[in-house]
Write a protein that holds these residues in place. Structure first.
Motif, short mmCIF file in Angstrom:
data_model
loop_
_atom_site.label_atom_id
_atom_site.label_comp_id
_atom_site.label_asym_id
_atom_site.label_seq_id
_atom_site.Cartn_x
_atom_site.Cartn_y
_atom_site.Cartn_z
N THR A 61 0.84 -1.19 0.00
CA THR A 61 0.00 0.00 0.00
C THR A 61 0.88 1.24 0.00
O THR A 61 1.83 1.34 0.77
CB THR A 61 -0.93 0.01 1.23
N TYR A 62 0.53 2.19 -0.87
CA TYR A 62 1.24 3.47 -0.96
C TYR A 62 0.31 4.54 -0.41
O TYR A 62 -0.81 4.71 -0.88
CB TYR A 62 1.62 3.77 -2.42
N HIS A 63 0.79 5.25 0.61
CA HIS A 63 0.01 6.29 1.28
C HIS A 63 0.61 7.64 0.95
O HIS A 63 1.83 7.85 1.10
CB HIS A 63 0.02 6.05 2.80
N LEU A 64 -0.22 8.58 0.51
CA LEU A 64 0.24 9.91 0.14
C LEU A 64 0.52 10.72 1.40
O LEU A 64 -0.33 10.83 2.29
CB LEU A 64 -0.83 10.60 -0.71
N ALA A 65 1.72 11.29 1.49
CA ALA A 65 2.12 12.10 2.65
C ALA A 65 1.21 13.32 2.75
O ALA A 65 0.78 13.87 1.74
CB ALA A 65 3.57 12.54 2.52
N PRO A 66 0.91 13.77 3.96
CA PRO A 66 0.08 14.96 4.15
C PRO A 66 0.68 16.17 3.44
O PRO A 66 1.88 16.41 3.53
CB PRO A 66 0.07 15.18 5.66
N GLY A 67 -0.13 16.90 2.69
CA GLY A 67 0.32 18.08 1.98
C GLY A 67 1.04 17.80 0.67
O GLY A 67 1.45 18.71 -0.02
N ALA A 68 1.21 16.53 0.32
CA ALA A 68 1.93 16.16 -0.91
C ALA A 68 0.93 15.81 -2.01
O ALA A 68 -0.26 15.69 -1.78
CB ALA A 68 2.84 14.97 -0.64
N GLY A 69 1.45 15.63 -3.20
CA GLY A 69 0.64 15.12 -4.29
C GLY A 69 0.05 16.15 -5.21
O GLY A 69 -0.82 15.85 -5.99
N ASP A 70 0.55 17.39 -5.16
CA ASP A 70 0.02 18.40 -6.06
C ASP A 70 0.79 18.33 -7.38
O ASP A 70 1.47 19.26 -7.77
CB ASP A 70 0.15 19.79 -5.44
N ASP A 71 0.67 17.18 -8.07
CA ASP A 71 1.36 16.99 -9.33
C ASP A 71 0.35 16.75 -10.45
O ASP A 71 0.53 15.91 -11.32
CB ASP A 71 2.38 15.85 -9.26
N GLU A 72 -0.72 17.51 -10.44
CA GLU A 72 -1.80 17.35 -11.40
C GLU A 72 -1.47 17.93 -12.78
O GLU A 72 -2.24 17.79 -13.72
CB GLU A 72 -3.08 18.05 -10.88
N HIS A 73 -0.35 18.60 -12.93
CA HIS A 73 -0.02 19.25 -14.19
C HIS A 73 0.40 18.28 -15.28
O HIS A 73 0.56 18.68 -16.41
CB HIS A 73 1.07 20.31 -13.98
N HIS A 74 0.61 17.03 -14.99
CA HIS A 74 1.02 16.05 -16.01
C HIS A 74 -0.16 15.33 -16.57
O HIS A 74 -1.10 15.01 -15.99
CB HIS A 74 2.01 15.05 -15.43
#
Length: 74
Positions: A61-74
């Protein structure tokens, strides 16, 4: 009929069933190859839609770190 604990081909984590191998990541796109080299599985790319995603091959399982993951530009 699909199992209600699965969405498409990406299973959700099920306590007591899914392995407790949880890795915190900072990107919504994560690669998984099972981590076992020749004993792993084919390299696949997973996309985290919510807070986490579970590999359909190895149940890691991969859990997204809090505040991370703003990579919607791709």
């Amino acid at each position: 009929m699909r199992d209600p604990d699965f969405t498409g081909y990406t299973p959700n984590r099920v306590p007591g069933v899914t392995a407790e191998d949880v890795i915190t990541v900072t990107s919504r796109h994560v690669p998984c190859d099972g981590g076992g080299g020749a004993l792993g599985h084919p390299l696949i790319w997973l996309r985290i839609e919510g807070a986490e995603i579970t590999c359909p091959y190895c149940s890691r399982t991969y859990h997204l770190a809090p505040g991370a993951g703003d990579d919607e530009h791709h």
